[in-house]
Scaffold this motif. Structure first.
Motif, PDB file in Angstrom:
ATOM      1  N   PHE A 137      -1.167  13.591 -22.940  1.00  0.00           N
ATOM      2  CA  PHE A 137       0.383  13.029 -23.023  1.00  0.00           C
ATOM      3  C   PHE A 137       0.321  13.281 -24.534  1.00  0.00           C
ATOM      4  CE2 PHE A 137      -0.466  10.681 -19.479  1.00  0.00           C
ATOM      5  CZ  PHE A 137       0.502  11.051 -18.430  1.00  0.00           C
ATOM      6  N   VAL A 138       1.552  13.617 -24.379  1.00  0.00           N
ATOM      7  CA  VAL A 138       2.542  14.108 -26.191  1.00  0.00           C
ATOM      8  C   VAL A 138       2.976  13.219 -26.814  1.00  0.00           C
ATOM      9  CG1 VAL A 138       3.511  15.826 -27.511  1.00  0.00           C
ATOM     10  CG2 VAL A 138       2.462  16.580 -25.434  1.00  0.00           C
ATOM     11  N   VAL A 139       2.341  12.309 -27.648  1.00  0.00           N
ATOM     12  CA  VAL A 139       3.241  10.841 -27.851  1.00  0.00           C
ATOM     13  C   VAL A 139       3.195  11.289 -29.434  1.00  0.00           C
ATOM     14  CG1 VAL A 139       2.445   8.345 -28.970  1.00  0.00           C
ATOM     15  CG2 VAL A 139       1.071   9.474 -26.334  1.00  0.00           C
ATOM     16  N   THR A 140       4.599  11.238 -29.429  1.00  0.00           N
ATOM     17  CA  THR A 140       5.207  10.757 -30.912  1.00  0.00           C
ATOM     18  C   THR A 140       5.308   9.704 -30.945  1.00  0.00           C
ATOM     19  OG1 THR A 140       7.672  10.755 -29.766  1.00  0.00           O
ATOM     20  CG2 THR A 140       6.738  12.547 -29.239  1.00  0.00           C
ATOM     21  N   HIS A 141       6.106   8.307 -30.917  1.00  0.00           N
ATOM     22  CA  HIS A 141       5.814   7.394 -31.589  1.00  0.00           C
ATOM     23  C   HIS A 141       5.450   6.124 -31.169  1.00  0.00           C
ATOM     24  CE1 HIS A 141       9.137  10.342 -32.873  1.00  0.00           C
ATOM     25  NE2 HIS A 141       9.618   9.896 -34.194  1.00  0.00           N
ATOM     26  N   VAL A 142       4.795   5.550 -31.706  1.00  0.00           N
ATOM     27  CA  VAL A 142       4.566   4.112 -31.493  1.00  0.00           C
ATOM     28  C   VAL A 142       5.403   2.440 -31.921  1.00  0.00           C
ATOM     29  CG1 VAL A 142       2.376   4.971 -31.206  1.00  0.00           C
ATOM     30  CG2 VAL A 142       3.020   4.083 -33.506  1.00  0.00           C
TER      31      VAL A 142
ATOM     32  N   VAL B  15       5.076  16.986 -12.598  1.00  0.00           N
ATOM     33  CA  VAL B  15       5.123  16.959 -14.120  1.00  0.00           C
ATOM     34  C   VAL B  15       3.999  17.123 -14.403  1.00  0.00           C
ATOM     35  CG1 VAL B  15       5.770  15.957 -16.026  1.00  0.00           C
ATOM     36  CG2 VAL B  15       7.405  16.081 -13.686  1.00  0.00           C
ATOM     37  N   LYS B  16       3.203  17.511 -15.374  1.00  0.00           N
ATOM     38  CA  LYS B  16       1.896  17.601 -15.495  1.00  0.00           C
ATOM     39  C   LYS B  16       1.534  16.764 -17.008  1.00  0.00           C
ATOM     40  CE  LYS B  16       0.668  22.677 -14.316  1.00  0.00           C
ATOM     41  NZ  LYS B  16       1.241  22.370 -13.144  1.00  0.00           N
ATOM     42  N   ARG B  17       0.887  16.038 -17.047  1.00  0.00           N
ATOM     43  CA  ARG B  17       1.071  14.899 -17.860  1.00  0.00           C
ATOM     44  C   ARG B  17       0.815  15.654 -20.300  1.00  0.00           C
ATOM     45  NH1 ARG B  17      -3.277  14.457 -15.427  1.00  0.00           N
ATOM     46  NH2 ARG B  17      -4.968  15.373 -16.696  1.00  0.00           N
ATOM     47  N   GLU B  18       0.625  16.753 -20.019  1.00  0.00           N
ATOM     48  CA  GLU B  18       0.823  17.495 -21.544  1.00  0.00           C
ATOM     49  C   GLU B  18       2.465  17.980 -21.272  1.00  0.00           C
ATOM     50  OE1 GLU B  18      -0.959  21.147 -18.324  1.00  0.00           O
ATOM     51  OE2 GLU B  18      -1.362  18.501 -18.961  1.00  0.00           O
ATOM     52  N   GLN B  19       3.335  17.940 -20.029  1.00  0.00           N
ATOM     53  CA  GLN B  19       4.670  18.241 -20.507  1.00  0.00           C
ATOM     54  C   GLN B  19       5.573  16.810 -20.653  1.00  0.00           C
ATOM     55  OE1 GLN B  19       4.735  19.209 -16.507  1.00  0.00           O
ATOM     56  NE2 GLN B  19       5.734  21.409 -17.033  1.00  0.00           N
TER      57      GLN B  19
ATOM     58  N   GLY C  98       9.022   9.591 -16.028  1.00  0.00           N
ATOM     59  CA  GLY C  98       8.219   8.717 -15.667  1.00  0.00           C
ATOM     60  C   GLY C  98       7.256   8.056 -14.783  1.00  0.00           C
ATOM     61  N   ASP C  99       6.849   9.373 -13.927  1.00  0.00           N
ATOM     62  CA  ASP C  99       5.888   8.573 -13.116  1.00  0.00           C
ATOM     63  C   ASP C  99       5.516   9.209 -13.044  1.00  0.00           C
ATOM     64  OD1 ASP C  99       7.021   7.795 -10.519  1.00  0.00           O
ATOM     65  OD2 ASP C  99       8.086   9.650 -10.017  1.00  0.00           O
ATOM     66  N   ALA C 100       5.200  10.400 -13.616  1.00  0.00           N
ATOM     67  CA  ALA C 100       3.291  10.989 -14.716  1.00  0.00           C
ATOM     68  C   ALA C 100       3.030   9.949 -15.027  1.00  0.00           C
ATOM     69  CB  ALA C 100       3.716  12.142 -15.915  1.00  0.00           C
ATOM     70  N   VAL C 101       3.801   9.079 -16.667  1.00  0.00           N
ATOM     71  CA  VAL C 101       2.905   7.345 -16.787  1.00  0.00           C
ATOM     72  C   VAL C 101       3.198   7.047 -16.173  1.00  0.00           C
ATOM     73  CG1 VAL C 101       3.764   6.629 -18.599  1.00  0.00           C
ATOM     74  CG2 VAL C 101       4.521   8.992 -18.807  1.00  0.00           C
ATOM     75  N   ALA C 102       3.873   5.969 -15.382  1.00  0.00           N
ATOM     76  CA  ALA C 102       3.464   5.157 -14.460  1.00  0.00           C
ATOM     77  C   ALA C 102       1.890   5.799 -13.457  1.00  0.00           C
ATOM     78  CB  ALA C 102       3.994   5.127 -13.628  1.00  0.00           C
ATOM     79  N   ALA C 103       1.563   7.026 -13.417  1.00  0.00           N
ATOM     80  CA  ALA C 103       0.665   7.180 -12.074  1.00  0.00           C
ATOM     81  C   ALA C 103      -0.833   7.110 -13.187  1.00  0.00           C
ATOM     82  CB  ALA C 103       0.309   8.356 -12.298  1.00  0.00           C
ATOM     83  N   ARG C 104      -1.306   6.636 -14.712  1.00  0.00           N
ATOM     84  CA  ARG C 104      -1.976   6.229 -15.082  1.00  0.00           C
ATOM     85  C   ARG C 104      -2.248   5.513 -15.763  1.00  0.00           C
ATOM     86  NH1 ARG C 104      -4.614   9.259 -12.981  1.00  0.00           N
ATOM     87  NH2 ARG C 104      -6.419   8.753 -14.454  1.00  0.00           N
ATOM     88  N   LEU C 105      -1.561   4.306 -15.287  1.00  0.00           N
ATOM     89  CA  LEU C 105      -1.925   2.704 -15.030  1.00  0.00           C
ATOM     90  C   LEU C 105      -2.640   2.029 -14.037  1.00  0.00           C
ATOM     91  CD1 LEU C 105       2.212   1.618 -16.699  1.00  0.00           C
ATOM     92  CD2 LEU C 105      -0.166   3.118 -17.737  1.00  0.00           C
ATOM     93  N   SER C 106      -3.643   1.251 -14.236  1.00  0.00           N
ATOM     94  CA  SER C 106      -3.945   0.848 -13.540  1.00  0.00           C
ATOM     95  C   SER C 106      -3.387  -0.316 -12.311  1.00  0.00           C
ATOM     96  CB  SER C 106      -5.563  -0.340 -14.252  1.00  0.00           C
ATOM     97  OG  SER C 106      -5.654   0.510 -14.794  1.00  0.00           O
ATOM     98  N   GLY C 107      -3.749  -0.481 -11.606  1.00  0.00           N
ATOM     99  CA  GLY C 107      -2.953  -1.529 -10.637  1.00  0.00           C
ATOM    100  C   GLY C 107      -2.246  -1.202  -9.285  1.00  0.00           C
ATOM    101  N   ASP C 108      -1.357  -1.417  -9.260  1.00  0.00           N
ATOM    102  CA  ASP C 108      -0.744  -0.863  -8.033  1.00  0.00           C
ATOM    103  C   ASP C 108       1.131  -0.085  -9.069  1.00  0.00           C
ATOM    104  OD1 ASP C 108      -1.246  -2.227  -6.028  1.00  0.00           O
ATOM    105  OD2 ASP C 108       0.453  -4.006  -5.943  1.00  0.00           O
ATOM    106  N   LYS C 109       0.984   1.342  -8.559  1.00  0.00           N
ATOM    107  CA  LYS C 109       1.985   2.043  -9.343  1.00  0.00           C
ATOM    108  C   LYS C 109       3.437   1.497  -9.611  1.00  0.00           C
ATOM    109  CE  LYS C 109       3.199   7.308  -9.419  1.00  0.00           C
ATOM    110  NZ  LYS C 109       3.896   8.201  -8.597  1.00  0.00           N
ATOM    111  N   ARG C 110       4.161   1.198 -10.995  1.00  0.00           N
ATOM    112  CA  ARG C 110       5.351   0.892 -11.105  1.00  0.00           C
ATOM    113  C   ARG C 110       5.723   2.261 -11.553  1.00  0.00           C
ATOM    114  NH1 ARG C 110       4.032  -3.305 -14.488  1.00  0.00           N
ATOM    115  NH2 ARG C 110       2.090  -4.728 -14.244  1.00  0.00           N
ATOM    116  N   ALA C 111       6.707   1.224 -10.618  1.00  0.00           N
ATOM    117  CA  ALA C 111       8.549   3.085 -10.232  1.00  0.00           C
ATOM    118  C   ALA C 111       9.084   2.531 -12.429  1.00  0.00           C
ATOM    119  CB  ALA C 111       9.235   1.874  -9.770  1.00  0.00           C
TER     120      ALA C 111
END
Length: 538
Positions: free
Chosen positions: A423-428, A392-396, A457-470
């Motif tokens: 990433f297409v952020v929609t809400h905060v 999955v690409k980030r823009e998806q 979700g993996d596409a988002v987790a891959a952009r977080l520092s440290g060990d990858k989160r499931a």
């Protein structure tokens, strides 16, 4: 130490920080919140454009430091350990063990970071380039970090202007002597502490672990260019410069030997600044890489062997690298994958120092963004698997970012960083319960979307520092939510359609690790890059 030698050392230090300059503090120029850094400012004042005005003028030594890297990139391309063993005895090495301290950035697997310096020593064959400076020891006007990607198909060269005012930490010199911490021009680290203090200083400033170093001098540069058969350069106007001993008409020229050396030493050309000289040297190196990675060299064993032998005799490197046959051959064989288009050259973002326009300060946040991109380029691209589901690409990915902590504004800050990555952020919003901070950062998707939710979700987790989160199934209900407005409008998707996949939630916890920088030169700095597309005549 003799009186003459003491005077020489004092003179060298005066060149680095002249009277009245020790009060110049290290400064970082903060860029405005606009999405792009300012255009290159005018070159610094007289120290950069006209020399220091004290004794013999320094001779610029830029591109030959970079050419030492070219020797590494092609070393071993013939593919046999015999070639390496025949060459090994020619290397001059330095033992760095125990001299770099314990407070270093953690080494990372995959990529290689090699510090390259140009030495203007007047010892041995270099004496003819300035006998009046024979007792001045070694100095450098050139400090470059070469980053080779984990896949060995890309290389980024970052130049550090010698006039950069920086915080130089306490360090141990090459001879083992302690050197006190201070705020000085960045080349003071090498001038006063050698390669060990230079490595310590660069690691402190960039938070990048430097794996190895390579050093080359005047004669080494000339020999390497000759072994390549010369390098083509383009002059926009004629040159007649006595100091660099170069006289040439405008237009294209194939330079080797003394003329090539004169070109990279050239100061009275263009705006006469150190920054302008660096840009010319970067263009020169891009032409070197074209030549060194061309079929003309790589497919001719005789030329390649002659080049390897010349490079080996022309450089100094750390003992660990010289003895590591596997790493040297790996770097060398990467030339088979590295093309001229895969090489990028850039100067650390800079601006005039606020206390002294003759000095340079690094522009933030762009300098740190560049360092973070290099530091995070650690992942090897796996070979394609025709049976695997496309990633999955980030823009998806449609993304909601919720703050589960009492740190104000964090959701918007993180949303901006992830939107900047595509990433297409929609809400905060706010997802902190009344009981206190959420302890753990999670990436979430709806249970009913389990089939695709995990991969998005993996596409988002891959952009977080440290060990990858499931990613975990099950969304949270935020306490407050609002529509996210990006700082910059996102570019249109390739097919022109809005993403319609699962909506992913990022819930920020007390253990928030931060967003991992993309392993590429930030978009805001792309117009500062020199590469194979750069017009050499511009």
């Amino acid at each position: 130490m003799s009186d003459h030698r003491q005077a020489t050392v004092r003179d060298r230090r005066a060149e680095t920080t002249s009277p009245g300059r020790r009060g110049v503090r290290r400064a970082e120029v903060q860029a405005p919140t606009a999405p792009a850094p300012p255009a290159d400012p005018p070159p610094p004042g007289r120290s950069a454009a006209k020399g220091r005005g004290r004794g013999p003028r320094r001779l610029g030594i830029g591109a030959w430091a970079s050419i030492a890297a070219t020797g590494l990139l092609v070393l071993g391309t013939l593919g046999g350990y015999k070639v390496y063993r025949d060459t090994l005895g020619e290397f001059e090495t330095v033992d760095l063990s125990g001299k770099l301290g314990n407070n270093r950035p953690a080494p990372v697997k995959g990529a290689l970071n090699v510090l390259i310096v140009g030495s203007d020593t007047r010892e041995g064959d270099n004496l003819k380039y300035g006998q009046e400076m024979a007792d001045a020891g070694k100095r450098t006007d050139t400090i470059i970090l070469m980053h080779i990607s984990p896949d060995r198909d890309k290389a980024t060269f970052v130049s550090f202007p010698r006039d950069s005012m920086v915080d130089m930490p306490a360090c141990t010199s090459e001879t083992g002597a302690p050197v006190a911490a201070r705020t000085e021009m960045i080349n003071a680290a090498y001038n006063e502490g050698g390669i060990t203090c230079t490595i310590t200083t660069l690691e402190s400033l960039t938070d990048i672990h430097i794996d190895h170093f390579v050093e080359v001098d005047f004669t080494g540069f000339k020999n390497i260019v000759n072994a390549l058969g010369g390098v083509r350069v383009c002059l926009t106007k004629p040159v007649d410069d006595k100091k660099s001993k170069l006289t040439l008409p405008a237009g294209w020229h194939l330079l080797a030997g003394e003329k090539a050396l004169g070109y990279v030493r050239l100061r009275n050309y263009g705006d006469g600044s150190d920054i302008g000289r660096i840009k010319r040297q970067q263009v020169f190196l891009s032409q070197v890489v074209k030549k060194a990675t061309s079929k003309e060299l790589l497919t001719d064993p005789g030329k390649m062997l002659a080049f390897i032998n010349t490079a080996a005799k022309s450089v100094r490197m750390d003992e660990e690298l010289a003895k590591d046959t596997g790493t040297l051959l790996q770097i060398g064989q990467s030339a088979q994958k590295l093309t001229a288009s895969g090489v990028k050259l850039i100067t650390v973002p800079w601006g005039p120092h606020p206390d002294d326009p003759n000095r340079v300060a690094w522009v933030q946040p762009y300098a740190n963004q560049l360092f973070a991109a290099i530091k995070n380029d650690t992942e090897v691209t796996p070979p394609p698997d025709p049976k695997a589901k496309p990633s999955v690409k980030r823009e998806q990915v449609r993304l909601q970012v919720f703050n589960g902590t009492d740190t104000p504004g964090r959701a918007k800050q993180v949303a901006d960083e992830l939107a900047d990555q595509g990433f297409v952020v929609t809400h905060v919003g706010n997802a902190r319960p009344a009981s206190g901070n959420v302890s753990t950062t999670t990436v979430r998707y709806a249970k009913k979307e389990a089939a695709d939710g995990a991969s998005y979700g993996d596409a988002v987790a891959a952009r977080l520092s440290g060990d990858k989160r499931a990613p975990v199934p099950g969304k949270v209900k935020p306490l407050t939510t609002e529509k996210y407005v990006p700082m910059v409008a996102p570019p249109p998707t390739a097919d022109g359609k809005a993403p319609d996949g699962p909506v992913i939630q990022l819930v920020i916890g007390a253990d928030w690790p931060g967003v991992r920088a993309l392993p590429k030169i930030p978009d805001a700095l792309t117009d500062k890059v020199v590469d194979s597309k750069t017009n050499p005549c511009s």
